[in-house]
Design a protein around this motif. Structure first.
Motif, short mmCIF file in Angstrom:
data_model
loop_
_atom_site.label_atom_id
_atom_site.label_comp_id
_atom_site.label_asym_id
_atom_site.label_seq_id
_atom_site.Cartn_x
_atom_site.Cartn_y
_atom_site.Cartn_z
N ALA A 90 36.56 34.52 33.56
CA ALA A 90 36.28 35.87 34.05
C ALA A 90 35.34 36.66 33.15
O ALA A 90 34.67 37.60 33.61
CB ALA A 90 37.59 36.65 34.23
N THR A 91 35.27 36.31 31.87
CA THR A 91 34.44 37.08 30.93
C THR A 91 33.40 36.22 30.20
O THR A 91 32.79 36.69 29.24
CB THR A 91 35.32 37.79 29.88
N THR A 92 33.19 34.99 30.63
CA THR A 92 32.24 34.10 29.94
C THR A 92 31.27 33.47 30.95
O THR A 92 31.70 32.88 31.95
CB THR A 92 32.97 32.98 29.19
N TRP A 93 29.98 33.63 30.67
CA TRP A 93 28.94 33.02 31.49
C TRP A 93 28.19 31.99 30.66
O TRP A 93 27.90 32.22 29.48
CB TRP A 93 27.95 34.08 31.98
N PRO A 156 35.63 41.50 32.96
CA PRO A 156 34.94 40.74 33.99
C PRO A 156 33.74 41.51 34.53
O PRO A 156 33.84 42.71 34.83
CB PRO A 156 36.01 40.56 35.07
N TYR A 157 32.59 40.84 34.62
CA TYR A 157 31.36 41.52 35.03
C TYR A 157 30.50 40.56 35.83
O TYR A 157 29.75 39.75 35.28
CB TYR A 157 30.62 42.04 33.80
N ALA A 465 36.72 53.13 42.58
CA ALA A 465 37.57 51.95 42.45
C ALA A 465 36.95 50.74 43.15
O ALA A 465 36.99 49.61 42.62
CB ALA A 465 38.96 52.24 43.01
N LEU A 466 36.37 50.95 44.32
CA LEU A 466 35.74 49.85 45.05
C LEU A 466 34.49 49.35 44.32
O LEU A 466 34.25 48.14 44.25
CB LEU A 466 35.38 50.29 46.47
N VAL A 467 33.72 50.28 43.77
CA VAL A 467 32.53 49.87 43.02
C VAL A 467 32.94 49.09 41.78
O VAL A 467 32.34 48.06 41.44
CB VAL A 467 31.69 51.10 42.63
N GLN A 468 33.97 49.55 41.10
CA GLN A 468 34.47 48.84 39.93
C GLN A 468 34.93 47.43 40.29
O GLN A 468 34.66 46.45 39.58
CB GLN A 468 35.61 49.61 39.28
N SER A 469 35.62 47.31 41.42
CA SER A 469 36.07 45.99 41.87
C SER A 469 34.88 45.08 42.15
O SER A 469 34.92 43.87 41.85
CB SER A 469 36.94 46.13 43.12
N ALA A 470 33.82 45.65 42.73
CA ALA A 470 32.62 44.85 42.99
C ALA A 470 32.01 44.36 41.69
O ALA A 470 31.68 43.17 41.55
CB ALA A 470 31.61 45.68 43.78
#
Length: 531
Positions: A90-93, A156-157, A465-470
């Motif tokens: 979730a946090t590593t690319w 997560p991003y 909240a929805l933008v953050q989830s996206a």
């Protein structure tokens, strides 16, 4: 004049000599270098790819430098210097680089160049327009091997690959050897792009030559010459005179005439730039809202969703497009253009409904309307001053006594960003809806970087909240679903009022073809000759 007598030994000799000369001339003609001359509508201010984040700079820099992830003409992510990327967790690319990619000086691209380039924007503390918004989510970076880079984010991003399409990769060795100040001079401007820098004359012209070892599709042009022609008339004249082969931003008033000229062609396409209206939604007394006598109102009507919806219904977008914009736009329902990631096709363009607008105003307690001044720029968007004037006329028809004040961009943006206006026009382009929503309607929060262009200071925790989830979704499908939900919720609440999506146009001499790009950029390596 020497007359040749064919049939004599002397005449035959000179015929052979003449044939040889003509053959050489033909050979020279067929091997002549292919050059492309482009007239730019705005100045390129620097060749340093991490110093000043502006559209004209970025469009040019794509000729000299590449990014890990690229964007195609339709705004879709494609591979760049990274042939693939994956979310390890979730946090590593992890990004895997292409092997054998050569810089303009012949050295090979490595993971160290990538890490150096990602760290560099934060080191340029005097930047007038920083690229750090794209690198800020990265809290740790690692070269796993020569061709593999791992990047870690604090949370997560999901949009990180898209962010990195805006970060150009430079040669660590070249920059450390020559110094940051040597980009415009040339020695530091060593990239992996399709062209290498030959000369940069700020505000005047730029010269490029083809990078013969380019890893991608070979450009058709041996050399490219850019001329800065910021004024419409000289730019158009240069095309018609043959001084340049291609111009961007064809003047609106000349578009129809140009389309009938047999010596040129015109390419037009819908772009990412959407224009919409910000409305003051945070003050009880708004500075440019009055009663019909011109006195300030104690209650700000723009905070009432019924009033905002009434204003939206009062705007005849189709007439605006056809008349004020001369067909150079399409009516907008979203705050991103069709085809952009997160665009919600279920949201319809607000129908022109003056009777419905009057009814909503009456329900909100303004049956006779009120006074309102509309603000906008007069030198930034297509026919922008005319757009503001037309919308004011439409509002007057439903009882809102509208006045107009338009200003040069240099003055307008500063006042608008300080929320000095009650109703203000803004144009915005982005390759992702959640990015736009975060900046345009996200609750302003300097620490998080939210609401940086939220002039009306709209705030809705459910939208946030929805933008953050996206933004936290590493799954593209989930991310886009959240973004579409956020867009619908914000626009149902009339957070802003969408107006239109601009069309971009390019003029070309006959024999050239350019399909255009959704980001409005002009790429020499995408221009090709046709029969």
């Amino acid at each position: 004049m020497v007359q040749l007598a064919s049939g004599t030994q002397f005449g035959a000799h000179w015929v052979r000599v003449l044939a040889l000369v003509l053959g050489l001339w033909t050979l020279v003609g067929t091997t002549q270098a292919a050059a492309l001359k482009i007239g730019l509508a705005a100045e390129v201010t620097t060749v340093d790819p991490h110093f000043f984040n502006t559209g004209p700079n970025n469009a040019f820099l794509h000729h000299v430098f590449d990014s890990l992830v690229d964007v195609d003409a339709d705004g879709r992510l494609i591979s760049g210097l990274a042939e693939s990327w994956v979310a390890v967790d979730a946090t590593t690319w992890e990004f895997r680089l292409r092997k054998g990619v050569k810089f303009h000086d012949g050295s090979e691209l490595s993971a160290e160049d990538v890490l150096f380039s990602l760290a560099r924007p934060a080191q340029l503390t005097n930047s007038p327009g920083s690229y750090t918004s794209y690198t800020k989510p990265i809290v740790a970076s690692q070269a796993v091997d020569r061709y593999t880079v791992r990047l870690r984010t604090a949370t997560p991003y999901g949009p990180l690959p898209l962010d990195l399409s805006s970060i150009f990769i430079v040669s660590k060795k070249a920059v450390e050897k020559t110094g940051t100040e040597q980009f415009n001079a040339g020695p530091a401007a060593i990239g992996t792009g399709p062209f290498r820098l030959v000369a940069f004359h700020k505000g005047e012209r730029i010269e490029l030559a083809r990078h013969e070892a380019y890893w991608g599709v070979r450009p058709e042009w041996d050399t490219v010459h850019f001329r800065v022609l910021a004024s419409d008339a000289p730019r158009l004249s240069a095309l018609l005179a043959g001084d340049v082969d291609l111009i961007e931003a064809v003047p609106t008033a000349d578009l129809a005439r140009l389309k009938t000229n047999p010596r040129v062609s015109v390419t037009t396409r819908t772009t990412w730039r959407t224009l919409f209206w910000h409305l003051d939604q945070f003050r009880d007394r708004s500075p440019y809202v009055t009663d019909l006598a011109g006195k300030p109102l104690d209650r700000n009507p723009l905070k009432d969703v019924r009033v905002r919806r009434a204003i939206s219904k009062a705007i005849n977008r189709q007439a605006l497009v056809e008349r004020s914009l001369e067909g150079r736009a399409v009516a907008a329902s979203n705050i991103n253009a069709p085809g952009i990631f997160g665009y919600n096709s279920e949201i319809a363009v607000e129908a022109y409904d003056p009777a419905g607008a009057k009814k909503l105003l009456a329900e909100a307690g303004y049956p006779e309307g009120f006074g309102l001044t509309l603000h906008g720029p007069n030198n930034r968007y297509i026919n922008d001053a005319q757009v503001v004037q037309t919308v004011a006329q439409l509002l007057n028809r439903v009882g809102i006594r509208a006045k107009v004040e338009t200003l040069p961009l240099s003055v307008y943006f500063g006042k608008a960003r300080a929320s000095e206006y009650s109703m203000a026009l803004l144009g915005w382009g982005s390759l992702a809806s959640d990015f736009t929503l975060r900046s345009i309607v996200g609750t302003p929060d300097a620490d998080r970087g939210w609401g940086t262009w939220n002039w009306g200071r709209y705030s809705n925790p459910a939208v946030d909240a929805l933008v953050q989830s996206a933004l936290e979704s590493v799954s593209p499908e989930q991310r886009e679903d959240f973004a579409r939900q956020a867009a619908k919720l914000a626009l149902d609440d009339v957070a802003v009022i969408p107006s239109h999506h601009q069309l971009a146009s390019w003029g070309l001499r006959k024999g050239l073809k350019y399909d255009g790009r959704v980001d409005e950029f002009t790429y020499a390596h995408e221009v090709r000759s046709v029969k």
